[in-house]
Design a protein around this motif. Structure first.
Motif, PDB file in Angstrom:
ATOM      1  N   LEU A  52       0.843  -1.198   0.000  1.00  0.00           N
ATOM      2  CA  LEU A  52       0.000   0.000   0.000  1.00  0.00           C
ATOM      3  C   LEU A  52       0.874   1.243   0.000  1.00  0.00           C
ATOM      4  O   LEU A  52       1.792   1.367   0.820  1.00  0.00           O
ATOM      5  N   LEU A  53       0.589   2.162  -0.904  1.00  0.00           N
ATOM      6  CA  LEU A  53       1.321   3.430  -0.964  1.00  0.00           C
ATOM      7  C   LEU A  53       0.720   4.412   0.029  1.00  0.00           C
ATOM      8  O   LEU A  53      -0.474   4.364   0.326  1.00  0.00           O
ATOM      9  N   SER A  54       1.533   5.309   0.519  1.00  0.00           N
ATOM     10  CA  SER A  54       1.088   6.322   1.478  1.00  0.00           C
ATOM     11  C   SER A  54       0.047   7.240   0.844  1.00  0.00           C
ATOM     12  O   SER A  54       0.064   7.490  -0.369  1.00  0.00           O
ATOM     13  N   VAL A  55      -0.842   7.765   1.664  1.00  0.00           N
ATOM     14  CA  VAL A  55      -1.860   8.712   1.220  1.00  0.00           C
ATOM     15  C   VAL A  55      -1.174   9.931   0.597  1.00  0.00           C
ATOM     16  O   VAL A  55      -0.192  10.441   1.126  1.00  0.00           O
ATOM     17  N   GLY A  56      -1.662  10.369  -0.540  1.00  0.00           N
ATOM     18  CA  GLY A  56      -1.116  11.550  -1.199  1.00  0.00           C
ATOM     19  C   GLY A  56       0.144  11.293  -1.994  1.00  0.00           C
ATOM     20  O   GLY A  56       0.731  12.222  -2.546  1.00  0.00           O
TER      21      GLY A  56
END
Length: 75
Positions: A44-48
């Motif tokens: 999962l990639l970080s938000v933003g």
């Protein structure tokens, strides 16, 4: 998934290939150990988190679209 082979086995005709910058920043988290399907090797990639499209290809023999992305940190 972190594996092209796994991505091609999943349903769908689009594969996103993301090149991440291996710098000092954490871009996301491998969640395979808490996933109901750990063989998918989810990350999962970080938000933003921002990505840039480098190239889009279609391979008729595989009936797949390949979207090549990279993190903005490569600039």
């Amino acid at each position: 998934t972190q594996s092209l082979a796994v991505a091609e086995m999943l349903d769908g005709n689009t594969v996103c290939i993301i090149k991440l910058w291996a710098g000092l920043f954490v871009h996301g988290k491998d969640v395979s150990d808490i996933s109901h399907m750990p063989w998918e090797e989810e990350f999962l990639l970080s938000v933003g988190f921002m990505l840039l499209v480098e190239k889009i290809d279609f391979e008729p023999a595989r009936n797949k679209h390949f979207i090549y992305l990279r993190s903005r940190c490569h600039e």
